[in-house]
Motif scaffolding. Structure first.
Motif, PDB file in Angstrom:
ATOM      1  N   ASP A   4       4.598  21.051 -30.102  1.00  0.00           N
ATOM      2  CA  ASP A   4       4.951  21.635 -29.132  1.00  0.00           C
ATOM      3  C   ASP A   4       5.149  20.832 -27.799  1.00  0.00           C
ATOM      4  N   GLU A   5       3.958  20.171 -27.615  1.00  0.00           N
ATOM      5  CA  GLU A   5       3.704  19.447 -26.354  1.00  0.00           C
ATOM      6  C   GLU A   5       5.113  18.131 -26.281  1.00  0.00           C
ATOM      7  N   ASP A   6       5.342  17.744 -27.246  1.00  0.00           N
ATOM      8  CA  ASP A   6       6.377  16.952 -27.418  1.00  0.00           C
ATOM      9  C   ASP A   6       7.801  17.559 -26.930  1.00  0.00           C
ATOM     10  N   PHE A   7       7.966  18.608 -27.588  1.00  0.00           N
ATOM     11  CA  PHE A   7       9.182  19.368 -27.237  1.00  0.00           C
ATOM     12  C   PHE A   7       9.327  19.725 -25.743  1.00  0.00           C
ATOM     13  N   ALA A   8       8.037  20.082 -25.099  1.00  0.00           N
ATOM     14  CA  ALA A   8       7.944  20.357 -23.650  1.00  0.00           C
ATOM     15  C   ALA A   8       8.359  19.302 -23.124  1.00  0.00           C
ATOM     16  N   HIS A   9       7.808  18.155 -23.132  1.00  0.00           N
ATOM     17  CA  HIS A   9       8.183  16.834 -22.726  1.00  0.00           C
ATOM     18  C   HIS A   9       9.782  16.348 -22.824  1.00  0.00           C
ATOM     19  N   ALA A  10      10.236  16.727 -23.948  1.00  0.00           N
ATOM     20  CA  ALA A  10      11.640  16.535 -24.196  1.00  0.00           C
ATOM     21  C   ALA A  10      12.526  17.360 -23.172  1.00  0.00           C
ATOM     22  N   ILE A  11      12.222  18.535 -23.016  1.00  0.00           N
ATOM     23  CA  ILE A  11      12.882  19.471 -22.070  1.00  0.00           C
ATOM     24  C   ILE A  11      12.758  18.832 -20.789  1.00  0.00           C
ATOM     25  N   GLU A  12      11.643  18.481 -20.362  1.00  0.00           N
ATOM     26  CA  GLU A  12      11.432  17.728 -19.036  1.00  0.00           C
ATOM     27  C   GLU A  12      12.496  16.403 -18.982  1.00  0.00           C
ATOM     28  N   LEU A  13      12.605  15.748 -19.885  1.00  0.00           N
ATOM     29  CA  LEU A  13      13.364  14.554 -19.680  1.00  0.00           C
ATOM     30  C   LEU A  13      15.010  14.900 -19.761  1.00  0.00           C
ATOM     31  N   VAL A  14      15.345  15.991 -20.566  1.00  0.00           N
ATOM     32  CA  VAL A  14      16.659  16.355 -20.358  1.00  0.00           C
ATOM     33  C   VAL A  14      17.172  16.958 -19.385  1.00  0.00           C
ATOM     34  N   ARG A  15      16.213  17.660 -18.557  1.00  0.00           N
ATOM     35  CA  ARG A  15      16.471  18.281 -17.311  1.00  0.00           C
ATOM     36  C   ARG A  15      16.521  17.216 -16.187  1.00  0.00           C
ATOM     37  N   ARG A  16      15.326  16.301 -16.282  1.00  0.00           N
ATOM     38  CA  ARG A  16      15.539  15.119 -15.280  1.00  0.00           C
ATOM     39  C   ARG A  16      16.557  14.164 -15.390  1.00  0.00           C
ATOM     40  N   THR A  17      16.961  14.055 -16.322  1.00  0.00           N
ATOM     41  CA  THR A  17      18.320  13.095 -16.458  1.00  0.00           C
ATOM     42  C   THR A  17      19.586  13.945 -16.302  1.00  0.00           C
ATOM     43  N   LYS A  18      19.794  15.277 -15.924  1.00  0.00           N
ATOM     44  CA  LYS A  18      20.846  16.032 -15.994  1.00  0.00           C
ATOM     45  C   LYS A  18      21.359  16.039 -17.226  1.00  0.00           C
ATOM     46  N   ALA A  19      20.889  15.734 -18.416  1.00  0.00           N
ATOM     47  CA  ALA A  19      21.822  15.742 -19.735  1.00  0.00           C
ATOM     48  C   ALA A  19      22.219  17.078 -19.982  1.00  0.00           C
ATOM     49  N   VAL A  20      21.284  18.204 -19.856  1.00  0.00           N
ATOM     50  CA  VAL A  20      21.952  19.485 -20.200  1.00  0.00           C
ATOM     51  C   VAL A  20      22.899  19.810 -19.001  1.00  0.00           C
ATOM     52  N   ASP A  21      22.788  19.669 -17.888  1.00  0.00           N
ATOM     53  CA  ASP A  21      23.756  20.047 -16.861  1.00  0.00           C
ATOM     54  C   ASP A  21      25.201  19.388 -17.196  1.00  0.00           C
ATOM     55  N   ASP A  22      25.127  18.010 -17.709  1.00  0.00           N
ATOM     56  CA  ASP A  22      26.185  17.274 -18.109  1.00  0.00           C
ATOM     57  C   ASP A  22      27.044  17.650 -19.476  1.00  0.00           C
ATOM     58  N   THR A  23      26.164  18.149 -20.348  1.00  0.00           N
ATOM     59  CA  THR A  23      26.586  18.610 -21.556  1.00  0.00           C
ATOM     60  C   THR A  23      27.364  19.984 -21.261  1.00  0.00           C
ATOM     61  N   LEU A  24      26.841  20.706 -20.459  1.00  0.00           N
ATOM     62  CA  LEU A  24      27.379  21.875 -20.346  1.00  0.00           C
ATOM     63  C   LEU A  24      28.768  21.699 -19.319  1.00  0.00           C
ATOM     64  N   ALA A  25      28.669  20.741 -18.424  1.00  0.00           N
ATOM     65  CA  ALA A  25      29.914  20.420 -17.880  1.00  0.00           C
ATOM     66  C   ALA A  25      31.131  19.871 -18.706  1.00  0.00           C
ATOM     67  N   ARG A  26      30.659  19.351 -19.704  1.00  0.00           N
ATOM     68  CA  ARG A  26      31.711  18.917 -20.952  1.00  0.00           C
ATOM     69  C   ARG A  26      32.187  19.981 -21.536  1.00  0.00           C
ATOM     70  N   ALA A  27      31.093  21.009 -22.042  1.00  0.00           N
ATOM     71  CA  ALA A  27      31.577  22.353 -22.712  1.00  0.00           C
ATOM     72  C   ALA A  27      32.735  23.072 -21.746  1.00  0.00           C
ATOM     73  N   ARG A  28      32.371  23.105 -20.314  1.00  0.00           N
ATOM     74  CA  ARG A  28      33.325  23.772 -19.707  1.00  0.00           C
ATOM     75  C   ARG A  28      34.759  22.953 -19.547  1.00  0.00           C
ATOM     76  N   HIS A  29      34.478  21.822 -19.567  1.00  0.00           N
ATOM     77  CA  HIS A  29      35.831  20.918 -19.775  1.00  0.00           C
ATOM     78  C   HIS A  29      36.937  21.300 -20.769  1.00  0.00           C
ATOM     79  N   TYR A  30      35.942  21.162 -22.040  1.00  0.00           N
ATOM     80  CA  TYR A  30      36.809  21.713 -23.114  1.00  0.00           C
ATOM     81  C   TYR A  30      37.234  23.066 -23.333  1.00  0.00           C
ATOM     82  N   GLY A  31      36.294  24.035 -22.613  1.00  0.00           N
ATOM     83  CA  GLY A  31      36.731  25.518 -22.644  1.00  0.00           C
ATOM     84  C   GLY A  31      38.053  25.578 -21.693  1.00  0.00           C
ATOM     85  N   SER A  32      38.299  24.860 -20.726  1.00  0.00           N
ATOM     86  CA  SER A  32      39.377  24.723 -20.027  1.00  0.00           C
ATOM     87  C   SER A  32      40.655  24.242 -20.698  1.00  0.00           C
TER      88      SER A  32
END
Length: 336
Positions: free
Chosen positions: A278-306
């Motif tokens: 669970d601690e590793d998963f919490a660290h993974a969440i922090e890394l994907v947020r800090r690198t904007k990996a989730v934001d950019d994944t969702l931005a790509r999703a919006r692109h394909y949605g358009s």
């Protein structure tokens, strides 16, 4: 791109307009499903019914029905074909859960946990066979070609994903190829077959194919993102399942590429199964947020949605078109 293509609903988008639109047709599809998963072998309807009744949105068969309404199709072949699409989807879920060793799906124990892997695989095969019987009943070789090709592409996508498993160097391009096969191919086929039975033009077939394909990619990318930003109630699976299974989804691919050497070592250990707490998963969440990996994944999703919405711009305004547009917006908005 048209104004319609880029419209985003001001209030929270919902799948409800599509549900209401196809409600009567979906009742007929559900009856076909119940009729065709019967067998003299009691385990088959018992196991298949566990998954089919497990609370899924019936997104893919609804897309077949909505596409038929978009085209003002007056026949009944779309009912058996929507059931065939659902059987293909259900079969792939049964096989996926065996391959992934999943414990939960939509908050319920998976069939392989209850009945075992052999039964899940064999009932999945039964459902694939039933889907082909339904395709034949529609009496169209082109429909058979489209859905059988989609089934083969899905299987290829599964194998491609299997060979890419726990490879931290998986590229974004290869990952998009995998999800185009595993997820988007059936979305595309589900929409396109409505144009075939409605005897519409090749251009309209391709428009619906593009709508479904881009929606499918957007749908999967959002699934990738919500593993790191949501909970089991939203996702229908345990939060962090992808992480603990070492899956190189797009947020991980982006975070790995953008992180420090220390981050890269963490991701390598995680993907190879050495960091799964669970601690590793919490660290993974922090890394994907800090690198904007989730934001950019969702931005790509919006692109394909358009792109999906733009694909059906050629069709006149109608309740079906409005519901299909909102279905895209709903698929993208699930992570928020």
């Amino acid at each position: 791109m048209t104004a319609t293509a880029t419209r985003l609903a001001p209030s929270a988008p919902s799948l409800e307009p599509m549900v209401q639109l196809v409600s009567a047709d979906l009742d007929r599809v559900n009856q076909v499903i119940l009729d065709r998963m019967t067998s003299d072998i009691p385990l088959i309807p018992q196991l298949a019914g566990h998954l089919i009744a497990g609370g899924g949105k019936r997104m893919r068969p609804m897309l077949t029905l909505a596409s038929a309404l978009l085209l003002d199709y007056q026949g009944t072949h779309h009912h058996v074909l929507a059931a065939a699409v659902e059987f293909i989807h259900t079969a792939t879920l049964l096989h996926d859960d065996v391959v992934d060793g999943s414990d939960l799906r939509r908050g319920r124990r998976t069939a392989n946990i209850i009945w075992g892997n052999p039964a899940s695989v064999l009932v999945g095969d039964f459902l694939f066979s039933r889907s082909f019987q339904l395709m034949v009943e529609a009496g169209s070789l082109k429909v058979l070609d489209i859905l059988s090709n989609a089934s083969a592409v899905i299987a290829e996508g599964e194998v491609n994903q299997l060979t890419a498993a726990r490879q931290v160097t998986l590229t974004e391009d290869r990952y998009l190829t995998i999800i185009d096969a595993k997820t988007a191919a059936l979305f595309a086929a589900a929409c396109r077959i409505a144009a075939v039975v409605a005897d519409r033009s090749e251009a309209e077939e391709q428009a619906l194919d593009a709508y479904g394909r881009n929606l499918g990619i957007a749908f999967q990318l959002v699934d990738d993102a919500i593993d790191y930003v949501s909970d089991a109630g939203t996702m229908g699976k345990d939060a962090g399942d992808d992480f603990r299974e070492g899956k190189m989804t797009l947020p991980v691919i982006l975070a790995y590429a953008r992180g420090s050497d220390e981050d890269s070592r963490f991701w390598k250990d995680a993907v190879e199964g050495r960091r799964t707490s669970d601690e590793d998963f919490a660290h993974a969440i922090e890394l994907v947020r800090r690198t904007k990996a989730v934001d950019d994944t969702l931005a790509r999703a919006r692109h394909y949605g358009s792109l999906a919405i733009e694909a059906i711009a050629r069709f006149p305004a109608s309740p079906a078109k409005a519901a299909m547009i909102e279905a895209v917006e709903f698929a993208v908005a699930r992570a928020y």
